[in-house]
Design an enzyme around this catalytic site. Structure first.
Site, PDB file in Angstrom:
ATOM      1  N   ASP A  49       5.280  10.844  -3.303  1.00  0.00           N
ATOM      2  CA  ASP A  49       5.250   9.539  -2.642  1.00  0.00           C
ATOM      3  C   ASP A  49       6.613   8.841  -2.691  1.00  0.00           C
ATOM      4  O   ASP A  49       7.440   9.122  -3.569  1.00  0.00           O
ATOM      5  CB  ASP A  49       4.232   8.622  -3.332  1.00  0.00           C
ATOM      6  CG  ASP A  49       2.790   8.975  -3.019  1.00  0.00           C
ATOM      7  OD1 ASP A  49       2.551  10.004  -2.365  1.00  0.00           O
ATOM      8  OD2 ASP A  49       1.902   8.212  -3.447  1.00  0.00           O
ATOM      9  N   HIS A 100       2.940   6.629   4.411  1.00  0.00           N
ATOM     10  CA  HIS A 100       2.734   5.860   3.177  1.00  0.00           C
ATOM     11  C   HIS A 100       3.019   4.381   3.424  1.00  0.00           C
ATOM     12  O   HIS A 100       3.416   3.663   2.505  1.00  0.00           O
ATOM     13  CB  HIS A 100       3.628   6.423   2.071  1.00  0.00           C
ATOM     14  CG  HIS A 100       3.198   6.051   0.672  1.00  0.00           C
ATOM     15  ND1 HIS A 100       1.887   6.087   0.259  1.00  0.00           N
ATOM     16  CD2 HIS A 100       3.926   5.637  -0.402  1.00  0.00           C
ATOM     17  CE1 HIS A 100       1.821   5.723  -1.014  1.00  0.00           C
ATOM     18  NE2 HIS A 100       3.043   5.431  -1.439  1.00  0.00           N
ATOM     19  N   HIS A 104       5.337  -0.408   1.955  1.00  0.00           N
ATOM     20  CA  HIS A 104       4.674  -0.182   0.667  1.00  0.00           C
ATOM     21  C   HIS A 104       4.004  -1.438   0.104  1.00  0.00           C
ATOM     22  O   HIS A 104       4.087  -1.715  -1.083  1.00  0.00           O
ATOM     23  CB  HIS A 104       5.675   0.374  -0.352  1.00  0.00           C
ATOM     24  CG  HIS A 104       5.026   1.169  -1.459  1.00  0.00           C
ATOM     25  ND1 HIS A 104       4.480   0.580  -2.584  1.00  0.00           N
ATOM     26  CD2 HIS A 104       4.863   2.503  -1.625  1.00  0.00           C
ATOM     27  CE1 HIS A 104       4.009   1.507  -3.391  1.00  0.00           C
ATOM     28  NE2 HIS A 104       4.221   2.690  -2.826  1.00  0.00           N
ATOM     29  N   HIS A 200       6.460  11.579  -7.569  1.00  0.00           N
ATOM     30  CA  HIS A 200       7.283  10.720  -6.712  1.00  0.00           C
ATOM     31  C   HIS A 200       8.668  11.323  -6.524  1.00  0.00           C
ATOM     32  O   HIS A 200       9.309  11.725  -7.497  1.00  0.00           O
ATOM     33  CB  HIS A 200       7.420   9.319  -7.330  1.00  0.00           C
ATOM     34  CG  HIS A 200       6.141   8.543  -7.337  1.00  0.00           C
ATOM     35  ND1 HIS A 200       5.130   8.807  -8.229  1.00  0.00           N
ATOM     36  CD2 HIS A 200       5.703   7.532  -6.534  1.00  0.00           C
ATOM     37  CE1 HIS A 200       4.119   7.983  -7.991  1.00  0.00           C
ATOM     38  NE2 HIS A 200       4.433   7.202  -6.967  1.00  0.00           N
TER      39      HIS A 200
END
Length: 238
Positions: A49, A100, A104, A200
């Protein structure tokens, strides 16, 4: 008179707890179906991510190529706009690029219009870079509510969660990242499930976040499991 009051308070607390579970527990299906993992304990998915990031995304691509493993990268739209060449390298390596959101946010608390704009914006950033539609999305922080999942599906996106994570957004070091993932894998295997591993390659604060510990954790996981499990991407579990 205290008993009815306490009972009402208990019901309210249970309702709040139930809503929090439905909205934030990665594996919850209460607000709508999300992809987590399959029923083969020897299927693992590596997912990353908050990229694209530099230099860590490129480091991961080199590492994954060494092991001939494909992964999934859930990217932040504003970073995709800044580094489209990294997205193209990810796709050229045979990896999946997913949505995503654009910036965010915690979509759980966003208006329906903001949810729509965040997903549409990220889709556009990815599609402009790659020239192909986006199929998968992951909610920032895993937070969702029914309108988030409905909006995603209306845009042709399949929501993907996880069931093993390194907690590598914190500076906890490689050993603890790997230990966290291993605990998730062991739990999933006891339950007869595959492992959808969350790591990540970037950070929401901006491009340039240090994720070298996540790269090294990936190396250790590949060294241990490559050849004994099958690394997949989430579309095999749809």
């Amino acid at each position: 008179m205290l008993t009815p009051i306490l009972s009402a308070a208990g019901v309210a607390a249970a309702a709040v707890g139930g809503y929090a579970y439905a909205a934030m527990w990665p594996e919850s299906q209460i607000f709508g179906r999300t992809v987590v993992a399959g029923t083969d304990p020897n299927e693992f998915a590596l997912t990353y991510d908050d990229g694209p990031n530099e230099p860590e995304t490129a480091m991961l691509l080199d590492l994954l190529a060494q092991y001939e493993v494909h992964a999934t990268f859930f990217v932040i739209g504003r970073f995709a706009r800044q580094r489209p060449e990294i997205l193209r390298a990810v796709a050229a390596g045979g990896h999946v690029v997913g949505n995503h959101s654009m910036t965010h946010p915690k979509l759980l608390f966003c208006s329906a219009q903001r949810v729509h704009d965040e997903l549409v914006g990220c889709n556009a950033a990815i599609e402009d870079a790659l020239g192909e539609p986006v199929r998968f999305m992951r909610c920032p922080h895993g937070m969702r509510r029914p309108v988030v999942l409905r909006t995603a599906r209306a845009l042709g996106l399949t929501p993907v969660q996880w069931n093993a994570m390194g907690q590598d957004w914190n500076p906890i070091g490689v050993d603890r990242i790997v230990a966290n993932v291993e605990r998730g894998i062991a739990r999933n295997r006891r339950r007869g499930r595959g492992s959808n591993i969350l790591l990540h390659d970037g950070g929401q604060a901006g491009i340039g976040q240090d994720r070298k510990a996540s790269v090294e954790a990936t190396r250790r996981l590949l060294e241990k499991y490559a050849g004994s499990v099958r690394f997949v991407t989430p579309q095999v579990w749809v």
